[in-house]
Design a protein around this motif. Structure first.
Motif, PDB file in Angstrom:
ATOM      1  N   MET A 163       0.831  -1.205   0.000  1.00 22.29           N
ATOM      2  CA  MET A 163       0.000   0.000   0.000  1.00 22.29           C
ATOM      3  C   MET A 163       0.866   1.256   0.000  1.00 22.29           C
ATOM      4  N   VAL A 164       1.896   1.274   0.810  1.00 27.13           N
ATOM      5  CA  VAL A 164       2.791   2.439   0.885  1.00 27.13           C
ATOM      6  C   VAL A 164       3.485   2.641  -0.461  1.00 27.13           C
ATOM      7  N   PHE A 165       3.945   1.563  -1.070  1.00 22.59           N
ATOM      8  CA  PHE A 165       4.610   1.669  -2.369  1.00 22.59           C
ATOM      9  C   PHE A 165       3.656   2.248  -3.414  1.00 22.59           C
ATOM     10  N   LEU A 166       2.413   1.763  -3.448  1.00 24.10           N
ATOM     11  CA  LEU A 166       1.432   2.298  -4.401  1.00 24.10           C
ATOM     12  C   LEU A 166       1.175   3.788  -4.164  1.00 24.10           C
ATOM     13  N   LEU A 167       1.082   4.180  -2.904  1.00 27.49           N
ATOM     14  CA  LEU A 167       0.897   5.603  -2.590  1.00 27.49           C
ATOM     15  C   LEU A 167       2.097   6.428  -3.039  1.00 27.49           C
ATOM     16  N   TRP A 168       3.301   5.906  -2.822  1.00 30.14           N
ATOM     17  CA  TRP A 168       4.501   6.614  -3.257  1.00 30.14           C
ATOM     18  C   TRP A 168       4.505   6.797  -4.776  1.00 30.14           C
ATOM     19  N   MET A 169       4.157   5.738  -5.505  1.00 34.91           N
ATOM     20  CA  MET A 169       4.142   5.825  -6.973  1.00 34.91           C
ATOM     21  C   MET A 169       3.090   6.838  -7.437  1.00 34.91           C
ATOM     22  N   LEU A 170       1.935   6.820  -6.798  1.00 32.57           N
ATOM     23  CA  LEU A 170       0.891   7.789  -7.117  1.00 32.57           C
ATOM     24  C   LEU A 170       1.401   9.211  -6.866  1.00 32.57           C
ATOM     25  N   TRP A 171       2.053   9.404  -5.730  1.00 28.37           N
ATOM     26  CA  TRP A 171       2.568  10.726  -5.372  1.00 28.37           C
ATOM     27  C   TRP A 171       3.590  11.221  -6.395  1.00 28.37           C
ATOM     28  N   VAL A 172       4.583  10.391  -6.694  1.00 33.53           N
ATOM     29  CA  VAL A 172       5.656  10.807  -7.594  1.00 33.53           C
ATOM     30  C   VAL A 172       5.110  11.070  -9.000  1.00 33.53           C
ATOM     31  N   ASN A 173       4.206  10.234  -9.469  1.00 31.10           N
ATOM     32  CA  ASN A 173       3.721  10.352 -10.847  1.00 31.10           C
ATOM     33  C   ASN A 173       2.609  11.373 -11.042  1.00 31.10           C
ATOM     34  N   ARG A 174       1.880  11.724  -9.990  1.00 34.34           N
ATOM     35  CA  ARG A 174       0.737  12.626 -10.154  1.00 34.34           C
ATOM     36  C   ARG A 174       0.859  13.976  -9.463  1.00 34.34           C
ATOM     37  N   PHE A 175       1.492  14.006  -8.295  1.00 35.86           N
ATOM     38  CA  PHE A 175       1.407  15.205  -7.474  1.00 35.86           C
ATOM     39  C   PHE A 175       2.725  15.893  -7.190  1.00 35.86           C
ATOM     40  N   SER A 176       3.824  15.157  -7.168  1.00 33.81           N
ATOM     41  CA  SER A 176       5.097  15.801  -6.810  1.00 33.81           C
ATOM     42  C   SER A 176       5.601  16.656  -7.966  1.00 33.81           C
ATOM     43  N   ASN A 177       6.538  17.532  -7.653  1.00 39.85           N
ATOM     44  CA  ASN A 177       7.150  18.365  -8.691  1.00 39.85           C
ATOM     45  C   ASN A 177       7.926  17.513  -9.696  1.00 39.85           C
ATOM     46  N   ILE A 178       8.481  16.389  -9.241  1.00 38.75           N
ATOM     47  CA  ILE A 178       9.222  15.489 -10.133  1.00 38.75           C
ATOM     48  C   ILE A 178       8.287  14.889 -11.178  1.00 38.75           C
ATOM     49  N   GLY A 179       7.120  14.403 -10.742  1.00 32.89           N
ATOM     50  CA  GLY A 179       6.160  13.813 -11.677  1.00 32.89           C
ATOM     51  C   GLY A 179       5.702  14.808 -12.717  1.00 32.89           C
ATOM     52  N   LYS A 180       5.568  16.064 -12.338  1.00 33.64           N
ATOM     53  CA  LYS A 180       5.121  17.115 -13.262  1.00 33.64           C
ATOM     54  C   LYS A 180       6.210  17.464 -14.263  1.00 33.64           C
ATOM     55  N   LYS A 181       7.471  17.378 -13.828  1.00 30.48           N
ATOM     56  CA  LYS A 181       8.587  17.671 -14.745  1.00 30.48           C
ATOM     57  C   LYS A 181       8.722  16.582 -15.802  1.00 30.48           C
ATOM     58  N   ASN A 182       8.492  15.327 -15.366  1.00 26.47           N
ATOM     59  CA  ASN A 182       8.658  14.200 -16.279  1.00 26.47           C
ATOM     60  C   ASN A 182       7.423  13.941 -17.125  1.00 26.47           C
ATOM     61  N   GLY A 183       6.254  14.476 -16.726  1.00 26.83           N
ATOM     62  CA  GLY A 183       5.006  14.138 -17.395  1.00 26.83           C
ATOM     63  C   GLY A 183       4.603  15.064 -18.476  1.00 26.83           C
TER      64      GLY A 183
END
Length: 183
Positions: A163-183
């Protein structure tokens, strides 16, 4: 050397932020545990709450359950239909997992509002999933006590850390500044 620092600035920032937040929250949690010694909630408030909420959930699904203080150690004994199934210790309350989750999310910063909302909703979700895993483990131990090793060392951690891993992936890919730079 300076070129390496510049090249890996974001990695170093992540590691440093993660360590500082993790150590800071861990120290606060340790102070909380030390302050809990001798309180009316045994062994501490959150572990006590998790034990009684697990009892309520098990009773709700038809397993007559009772939680009692362990006489010789800081834990709560979980009895299902009069049979001692497991003990709920401080490590079962998911706080250390939530600290790990929070440290990671803060390390990959996002907008303030989305970060706070994600931290709150993710922490609640981890807490609820933790209760569900205790229920699953308890039912499994009641019916299949010979499978206790695999239930506790494989299934039990896989549920919560998955569950924690899925939340981390969701965070990085959807909400963090890193996910926004890569997306």
């Amino acid at each position: 050397m300076k070129a390496l620092f510049i090249k890996y600035k974001s990695v170093l920032k992540f590691i440093l932020t993660f360590l500082l937040v993790y150590i800071g929250l861990s120290v606060i949690y340790k102070l909380y545990l030390n302050a809990s010694v001798g309180s009316q909630y045994y062994p501490d408030y959150v572990t006590n709450l998790v034990a009684y909420q697990s009892e309520a959930l098990l009773n709700t699904i038809g397993y007559s359950t009772e939680v009692v203080k362990h006489p010789h150690e800081p834990s709560m004994k979980l009895l299902v239909r009069g049979k001692y199934i497991a003990r709920i210790i401080e490590g079962c309350n998911a706080i250390s997992v939530i600290v790990l989750f929070i440290s990671f999310v803060i390390s990959f910063s996002g907008k303030f509002k989305s970060t706070v909302l994600f931290l709150l909703s993710g922490s609640v979700l981890i807490y609820v999933v933790n209760l569900i895993r205790i229920v699953i483990l308890s039912v499994g131990l009641y019916h299949y006590p010979w499978r206790s090793e695999i239930l506790h060392t494989v299934v039990f951690p896989a549920i919560i850390y998955g569950m924690v891993f899925l939340l981390w992936m969701l965070w990085v890919n959807r909400f963090s500044n890193i996910g926004k730079k890569n997306g």
